[in-house]
Design a protein around this motif. Structure first.
Motif, PDB file in Angstrom:
ATOM      1  N   ASP A 126       3.814   7.657 -11.758  1.00 19.12           N
ATOM      2  CA  ASP A 126       3.051   8.160 -11.803  1.00 19.12           C
ATOM      3  C   ASP A 126       3.713   9.431 -11.557  1.00 19.12           C
ATOM      4  OD1 ASP A 126       1.974   5.262 -11.576  1.00 19.12           O
ATOM      5  OD2 ASP A 126       1.285   5.295  -9.582  1.00 19.12           O
ATOM      6  N   TRP A 152      -2.737   8.588 -15.279  1.00 24.30           N
ATOM      7  CA  TRP A 152      -1.277   9.505 -14.399  1.00 24.30           C
ATOM      8  C   TRP A 152      -0.133   8.869 -15.529  1.00 24.30           C
ATOM      9  CZ3 TRP A 152      -5.822   8.171 -11.205  1.00 24.30           C
ATOM     10  CH2 TRP A 152      -5.362   6.718 -10.967  1.00 24.30           C
ATOM     11  N   HIS A 153       0.045   7.285 -15.411  1.00 21.07           N
ATOM     12  CA  HIS A 153       1.073   6.070 -15.261  1.00 21.07           C
ATOM     13  C   HIS A 153       1.972   6.285 -16.754  1.00 21.07           C
ATOM     14  CE1 HIS A 153       3.092   2.406 -14.207  1.00 21.07           C
ATOM     15  NE2 HIS A 153       3.066   2.371 -15.437  1.00 21.07           N
ATOM     16  N   GLU A 189      -5.249   3.963 -15.903  1.00 23.41           N
ATOM     17  CA  GLU A 189      -4.143   4.206 -14.986  1.00 23.41           C
ATOM     18  C   GLU A 189      -4.070   5.908 -15.564  1.00 23.41           C
ATOM     19  OE1 GLU A 189      -0.476   3.062 -12.801  1.00 23.41           O
ATOM     20  OE2 GLU A 189      -2.255   1.345 -11.949  1.00 23.41           O
ATOM     21  N   HIS A 229       6.109  -0.699 -11.939  1.00 20.78           N
ATOM     22  CA  HIS A 229       6.808   0.026 -11.078  1.00 20.78           C
ATOM     23  C   HIS A 229       7.768  -0.451 -10.556  1.00 20.78           C
ATOM     24  CE1 HIS A 229       4.160   3.945  -9.994  1.00 20.78           C
ATOM     25  NE2 HIS A 229       3.287   2.763 -10.519  1.00 20.78           N
TER      26      HIS A 229
HETATM   27 ZN    ZN Z   1       1.443   3.145 -11.798  1.00 23.18          ZN
END
Ligand code: ZN
Length: 262
Positions: free
Chosen positions: A185, A235-236, A233, A178
């Motif tokens: 995300d 969503w990433h 993850e 990030h």
């Molecule tokens: Zn992330």
């Protein structure tokens, strides 16, 4: 007297003939004009170089593996920058970011692509929400330290022990993608807790998995690559550029695996 004169003329003619014959037999005249001598160029131009006549099988073809499998990208491309526990960003790293939706920030060079992808998801009927995108070093440090304190609170753990636990949940400052400004995300709402197994099959995330490569994005931390990336993850999503995204998706490889090919 006449006989003597004839003899002399005959003798002279014979001598001349002998001189002529012996001069034609001299080494300089016997040698052909183009024949090499010791002082000539050792490889006369008229002689073909032996090496070019090598058999066909000795001529190395470009290895098909290299030309076939590598996309036209370089590991030094800005959009392929790798950040993980091994490749750590300096605290001074500060990408040029611009505001995107949901009060988030994204790398200025790829923000349009993110918006294009999210608009396409909306056009396909999904609600879209960026839960997190760019995070400066200080924010990552704040998140990490907060989580470590939370873990340590009310226990007999040392700070180091608490930080070791925290690292399993929150990326250590400098190791979070990030901080690059190239990932987001993405969820279909602002509120629910993000638990990987629970949201893996959200229709929006499935749609993104299927379409993200055409906008230059990849699912950065899929479950089957967790041993390599350290994270799971669903969503990433990470911007890597269209060439790399399509290639990684086709081959089913993560960024660490792509970079290792160069
Ligand atoms: Zn992330």
């Amino acid at each position: 007297m006449v006989k003597n004169k004839k003899s002399i003329i005959l003798l002279v003619l014979m001598v001349v003939l002998l001189v002529l014959i012996s001069s034609r037999m001299s080494p300089q005249q016997v040698r052909r004009p183009n024949a090499p001598t010791v002082t000539d160029d050792p490889i006369p131009e008229t002689m073909p170089p032996v090496e070019t006549e090598a058999p066909a099988e000795a001529t190395p073809e470009p290895t098909p593996y290299i030309t076939e499998i590598l996309p036209n990208v370089s590991r030094n491309d800005w959009n392929l920058k790798l950040v993980n526990n091994t490749y750590v960003l300096a605290y001074t790293f500060a990408p040029d970011v611009v505001a995107v939706r949901d009060d988030q920030y994204f790398d200025a060079r790829a923000a349009d692509k993110l918006e294009e992808m999210l608009s396409a998801a909306e056009a396909a009927g999904y609600t879209v929400c960026i839960r997190a995108a760019y995070r400066p070093f200080s924010t990552q440090a704040y998140l990490f330290n907060g989580r470590a304190s939370q873990i340590q609170w009310g226990t007999t753990m040392t700070l180091l022990e608490a930080e070791a636990e925290a690292r399993k949940i929150v990326a250590y400052p400098g190791t979070s993608e990030h901080q690059l400004g190239l990932c987001a995300d993405i969820m279909d709402n602002k509120d629910t807790t993000m638990k990987a197994e629970e949201v893996e099959n959200l229709p929006l995330l499935k749609w993104l998995r299927e379409h993200c490569a055409q906008y230059g994005f990849v699912l950065r931390y899929p479950k089957d690559k967790q041993e390599i990336t350290g994270w799971y993850e669903p969503w990433h999503f990470r911007y890597v550029g269209e060439d790399a995204a399509k290639y990684m998706t086709d081959k089913g490889i993560c960024l660490e695996e792509l970079i290792a090919m160069f």
